[in-house]
Design a protein around this motif. Structure first.
Motif, PDB file in Angstrom:
ATOM      1  N   GLN A   1      27.945  31.212  42.640  1.00  7.41           N
ATOM      2  CA  GLN A   1      28.786  29.891  42.448  1.00  7.41           C
ATOM      3  C   GLN A   1      30.074  30.309  42.563  1.00  7.41           C
ATOM      4  O   GLN A   1      30.889  29.808  43.271  1.00  7.41           O
ATOM      5  CB  GLN A   1      28.145  29.212  41.489  1.00  7.41           C
ATOM      6  CG  GLN A   1      28.342  27.588  41.790  1.00  7.41           C
ATOM      7  CD  GLN A   1      27.613  26.660  41.058  1.00  7.41           C
ATOM      8  OE1 GLN A   1      27.066  26.887  39.842  1.00  7.41           O
ATOM      9  NE2 GLN A   1      27.174  25.414  41.482  1.00  7.41           N
ATOM     10  N   TYR A   2      30.387  31.148  41.506  1.00  7.33           N
ATOM     11  CA  TYR A   2      31.867  31.437  41.316  1.00  7.33           C
ATOM     12  C   TYR A   2      32.394  32.211  42.683  1.00  7.33           C
ATOM     13  O   TYR A   2      33.434  31.752  42.921  1.00  7.33           O
ATOM     14  CB  TYR A   2      32.183  32.376  40.281  1.00  7.33           C
ATOM     15  CG  TYR A   2      33.534  32.666  40.121  1.00  7.33           C
ATOM     16  CD1 TYR A   2      34.614  32.005  39.318  1.00  7.33           C
ATOM     17  CD2 TYR A   2      33.983  34.023  40.409  1.00  7.33           C
ATOM     18  CE1 TYR A   2      35.896  32.367  39.333  1.00  7.33           C
ATOM     19  CE2 TYR A   2      35.318  34.477  40.365  1.00  7.33           C
ATOM     20  CZ  TYR A   2      36.251  33.558  39.786  1.00  7.33           C
ATOM     21  OH  TYR A   2      37.586  34.117  39.665  1.00  7.33           O
TER      22      TYR A   2
ATOM     23  N   THR B   1      33.583  30.082  45.572  1.00  7.99           N
ATOM     24  CA  THR B   1      34.842  29.426  45.418  1.00  7.99           C
ATOM     25  C   THR B   1      35.836  30.569  46.001  1.00  7.99           C
ATOM     26  O   THR B   1      37.094  30.035  46.283  1.00  7.99           O
ATOM     27  CB  THR B   1      35.391  29.220  44.046  1.00  7.99           C
ATOM     28  OG1 THR B   1      35.482  30.317  43.188  1.00  7.99           O
ATOM     29  CG2 THR B   1      34.261  28.163  43.232  1.00  7.99           C
TER      30      THR B   1
ATOM     31  N   TYR C   1      36.730  38.262  40.982  1.00 12.15           N
ATOM     32  CA  TYR C   1      35.224  38.273  41.011  1.00 12.15           C
ATOM     33  C   TYR C   1      35.141  38.948  39.808  1.00 12.15           C
ATOM     34  O   TYR C   1      34.386  38.507  38.845  1.00 12.15           O
ATOM     35  CB  TYR C   1      34.526  38.501  41.793  1.00 12.15           C
ATOM     36  CG  TYR C   1      33.148  38.566  41.793  1.00 12.15           C
ATOM     37  CD1 TYR C   1      32.292  37.153  41.716  1.00 12.15           C
ATOM     38  CD2 TYR C   1      32.253  39.617  41.682  1.00 12.15           C
ATOM     39  CE1 TYR C   1      30.958  37.233  41.541  1.00 12.15           C
ATOM     40  CE2 TYR C   1      30.879  39.696  41.542  1.00 12.15           C
ATOM     41  CZ  TYR C   1      30.121  38.484  41.093  1.00 12.15           C
ATOM     42  OH  TYR C   1      28.636  38.513  41.123  1.00 12.15           O
TER      43      TYR C   1
ATOM     44  N   SER D   1      35.630  37.958  36.235  1.00  9.94           N
ATOM     45  CA  SER D   1      35.278  36.537  35.834  1.00  9.94           C
ATOM     46  C   SER D   1      34.318  36.620  34.825  1.00  9.94           C
ATOM     47  O   SER D   1      33.408  37.578  34.859  1.00  9.94           O
ATOM     48  CB  SER D   1      34.874  35.824  37.300  1.00  9.94           C
ATOM     49  OG  SER D   1      33.608  36.519  37.618  1.00  9.94           O
TER      50      SER D   1
ATOM     51  N   GLN E   1      31.593  34.846  34.956  1.00  8.16           N
ATOM     52  CA  GLN E   1      30.274  35.071  35.281  1.00  8.16           C
ATOM     53  C   GLN E   1      29.875  36.228  36.030  1.00  8.16           C
ATOM     54  O   GLN E   1      28.780  36.648  35.624  1.00  8.16           O
ATOM     55  CB  GLN E   1      30.443  33.934  36.834  1.00  8.16           C
ATOM     56  CG  GLN E   1      30.431  32.682  36.526  1.00  8.16           C
ATOM     57  CD  GLN E   1      32.043  32.150  36.268  1.00  8.16           C
ATOM     58  OE1 GLN E   1      32.787  32.995  35.922  1.00  8.16           O
ATOM     59  NE2 GLN E   1      32.225  30.741  36.098  1.00  8.16           N
TER      60      GLN E   1
END
Lengths: 307, 479
Positions: free
Chosen positions: B77-78, B81, B387, B390, B392
């Motif tokens: 999901q991250y 984005t 990414y 992050s 996540q």
């Protein structure tokens, strides 16, 4: 084999035969002992490839004598289950076969010229090429990386913007690294071929090209086969050259050696898989060696005794 | 026979040429297949994660990382984005084996969501590849950096990208301990990030031998000494210790010494020390070397084993019957090495933090980690960097069980031990980075050698320290 039988037949009496055999005994014992000593590390590696990681870490390979039940295929299972292994194997073939054939062909032409063609500066050039044997290939990495990086080819369907990461980069590199030795070995072998053959061919009107393809090349097959083994093994086992020219740029082309080295993580755990991986990667070179081995000894002494 | 030969050779030549052509064509075509898996991936994205445990269960010796579906979908999901960018990004690092598998598992959702192919190369010869790359300009987009000293050097040479142009700096600085942000900053520019951290200076033990010390750890170094005297009969020696590590032999001893320096002299002294502002012959420093000497003297197998046993197997005697030793000083990554890898966490082994020596420095923690920098600022590299740092992605990364995260937002570790280690790192009042890794290379090498010499000949301590002083005087000048 036949000559020994003939020698024994002429040796005559039974006591003479036995004496001869006993006379050879110490030699045989020493040779067998040396062979065994020589093989011990390989035997140990082979046995360890069948032992579980816990056992490999806690005891030596000879432990298998006391605990034969520990034999397992799990190392092979793990290594063969690695996703990158088969692509790596195929990549290794794609790298190794051309990188064996190209330098041998180039070297054969060069060797013929050095051995049988008269041109100014022949000896100087030959000495320069043989002198390149002592240049460590590591010193060439940075300039060649730069050179490859600046390659821009744009001819219709062939578009290459950076040679690094391409198989072609490795073929050219291995050709360069292999040539000095290949030229040296083949020149010495071709130089040992009988002069009369080439003279009579020339009298019969054969051009140097004909003489090369019809005479020099077929007569040099033993040396070429020996060279092929050397070059094949060198390229097949190469980690560093592949890592430098492919590694950072295009891991899809990584050969088996890089994949195998990567079984070990950064702190060293996983090294116990290397024994199994080594035997998997050894399989093909062994097959190549056994198929070409009858040329091997003939080729290596080729050129050492000039007739 | 003789007439047949040339023809045979000609056939061989033709075959060779054909093979060349075939190989050349396929090499030219390699760029096409590489992009294919990426586009085919979304449909198959769930398959590898679920297939992996089954495959590794077949080889029972391999721990099977199991990633929670929620962590995967959160990461995906991250990543979505960041936009559907496509293309590829190359990454070079030292991770191989299980580490590589965990890194690839972390970037899988990223590849699926953004359509970017991550070309990862792992090699333990990374410093060599990177050195050649720096000199020739042929560099990967993103690479693990050998250490802070090399990062400084590359940054000074203008090779590293300013990460503030690639990352969301507000998010990064708020989620990362400030000491780590500082470590990655060179002359005001952020050039290095830590994708993982390890906590150094834990004391490992077997709870079946010495009891549960995790909930009731010895608070001070003298408490630990009392405990050692008490439990003396339970093992052949109090400590397990070994420093062999190939060309880098000696580094485990630097970690022990660093623990002593940090906990007796404090973080300021510690940071001055690696920066070359504290002399090796300083009395406080000498006392710490003697503490280390005492540990060697109390070690299983004596100085001989300390020098010759591989660091990964240092703690193996903890688990023998009867035990060879009671305690091992080592970093959090030991759990994947040697006999630790075969034993059960918590039941067979556990740890407590290095006990306090000077009370006010009790909460200081030493750590190390894998620094990453970017050599090219492409949209793909920027997206991957965003990414990777992050919460996540980091949560997914630590889910493999081998890594600890530098991100404060990572709350879910796969087991209680990693959870505790993670808390130690995020809860540290002061966090210092491995001192020997920050020293200039000649100093670091001399440090390793000095420790090896000291372990073998403890009586030569003074001359060893004097020698280190002279190396210090010459090796910091270029810095």
């Amino acid at each position: 084999m036949t000559s020994v039988a003939a020698a024994e037949a002429t040796a005559g009496t039974a006591s003479g035969r036995w004496g001869r055999r006993l006379g050879h005994l110490p030699t045989h014992v020493v040779v067998i002992l040396l062979m065994f000593l020589w093989l011990i590390p390989t035997i140990g590696l082979f046995i360890n490839s069948f032992r579980p990681s816990q056992a490999v870490q806690s005891s030596g390979w000879w432990d298998i004598i006391f605990q034969p039940s520990q034999v397992t295929l799990q190392n092979y299972q793990y290594v063969l289950g690695q996703s990158g292994l088969w692509p790596g194997f195929i990549n290794s073939l794609f790298i190794t076969i051309p990188a064996t054939i190209i330098p041998i062909f180039v070297a054969a032409f060069a060797a013929y010229a050095f051995a049988w063609m008269d041109f100014p500066g022949r000896n100087v050039l030959f000495v320069a090429i043989v002198g390149l044997l002592v240049v460590p290939l590591q010193t060439t990495f940075i300039p060649i990386l730069q050179l490859y990086g600046s390659v821009h080819i744009d001819i219709g369907p062939i578009q290459i913007n950076n040679l690094n990461g391409q198989f072609l980069a490795l073929w050219l590199a291995h050709t360069g690294y292999g040539l000095p030795f290949a030229v040296y070995l083949l020149r010495n072998f071709m130089g040992g071929l009988p002069r009369e053959v080439f003279e009579s061919a020339s009298i019969d009107g054969a051009s140097p090209v004909t003489a090369f393809f019809q005479l020099a090349l077929p007569m040099s097959v033993p040396a070429i086969a020996a060279l092929a083994i050397f070059q094949f093994l060198f390229v097949w086992n190469d980690l560093l050259v592949a890592l430098i020219y492919l590694g950072a740029a295009n891991p899809q082309n990584d050969p088996l050696t890089i994949v195998v080295a990567n079984l070990v993580n950064s702190l060293g755990s996983g090294w116990w898989y290397l024994a199994a991986a080594a035997f998997i990667s050894m399989a093909l070179p062994l097959a190549v060696f056994f198929t070409l081995q009858r040329y091997f000894v003939r080729g290596i002494v080729g050129g050492s005794v000039k007739g | 026979m003789i007439q047949g030969r040339p023809r045979g050779v000609r056939v061989l030549a033709v075959g060779a040429v054909m093979m060349l052509v075939a190989a050349a064509c396929s090499s030219g075509a390699t760029t096409a297949p590489t992009s294919a898996p990426a586009s085919a991936a979304p449909a198959a994205s769930a398959a590898p994660a679920s297939a992996a445990p089954a495959a590794s269960a077949a080889a029972s010796a391999v721990p099977a990382p199991s990633y929670s579906a929620t962590a995967i979908s959160a990461a995906q999901q991250y990543a979505s984005t960041l936009g559907k960018i496509g293309g590829s990004v190359s990454v070079l690092a030292v991770w191989g084996g299980s580490e590589q598998a965990q890194f690839l598992a972390m970037v899988k959702p990223f590849e699926d969501a953004t359509g970017i192919t991550v070309n990862y190369t792992g090699t333990r010869d990374e410093p060599a590849v990177l050195t050649a790359g720096i000199a020739s300009g042929q560099l990967p987009d993103i690479a693990g950096l050998p250490g802070p000293a090399q990062m400084q050097q590359y940054a000074a040479a203008g090779k590293l990208q300013d990460l503030s142009t690639m990352l969301d700096m507000n998010a990064y600085t708020s989620q990362t301990p400030s000491s780590l942000v500082q470590l990655g900053t060179v002359s005001g520019k952020l050039v290095g990030i830590f994708l993982d951290v390890s906590a150094k200076g834990q004391i490992w033990y077997d709870p079946k031998v010495v009891g549960d010390l995790a909930s009731n750890p010895p608070a001070t170094w003298s408490d630990l000494q009392t405990l050692i005297t008490q439990d003396k009969s339970k093992a052949q020696a109090p400590w397990c210790f070994s420093v062999e590590s190939g060309a880098a032999s000696g580094w485990p001893a630097t970690d022990v010494l660093e623990s002593f320096v940090l906990h007796t002299q404090g973080p300021t002294y510690y940071n001055n020390w690696w920066a070359g502002k504290v002399k090796w012959t300083d009395p406080g420093m000498k006392a710490d070397w003697q503490q280390l000497g005492q540990m060697v003297a109390q070690s299983y197998g004596g100085a001989n084993r300390v020098l010759t046993a591989n660091f990964a197997n240092a703690g193996d005697p903890l688990f023998t019957t009867p035990p060879g030793c009671l305690f091992l000083h080592q970093a959090s990554f030991i759990t994947g090495l040697g006999q630790f890898a075969n034993e059960q966490k918590l039941t067979d082994y556990n740890f407590f933090p290095f006990p306090a020596i000077t009370p006010q420095y009790a909460n200081a923690v030493e750590g190390a980690g894998d620094l990453f920098g970017a050599f090219h600022n492409t949209p793909q590299a920027a997206a991957l960097m965003k990414y990777l740092v992050s919460a996540q992605a980091q949560t997914l990364f630590v889910g493999g069980g081998e890594f600890l995260s530098a991100n404060k937002g990572v709350a879910n570790y796969p087991n209680a031990m990693n959870q505790r280690l993670g808390q130690i790192l995020s809860g540290a009042t002061s966090f210092v980075f491995d001192a020997s890794d920050q020293m200039p290379t000649p100093m670091q090498t001399a440090f390793y050698k000095g420790l090896l010499q000291y372990i073998q000949y403890p009586s030569q301590l003074d001359s060893i320290l004097q020698n280190l002083d002279s190396v210090q005087a010459s090796s910091y000048t270029t810095h």
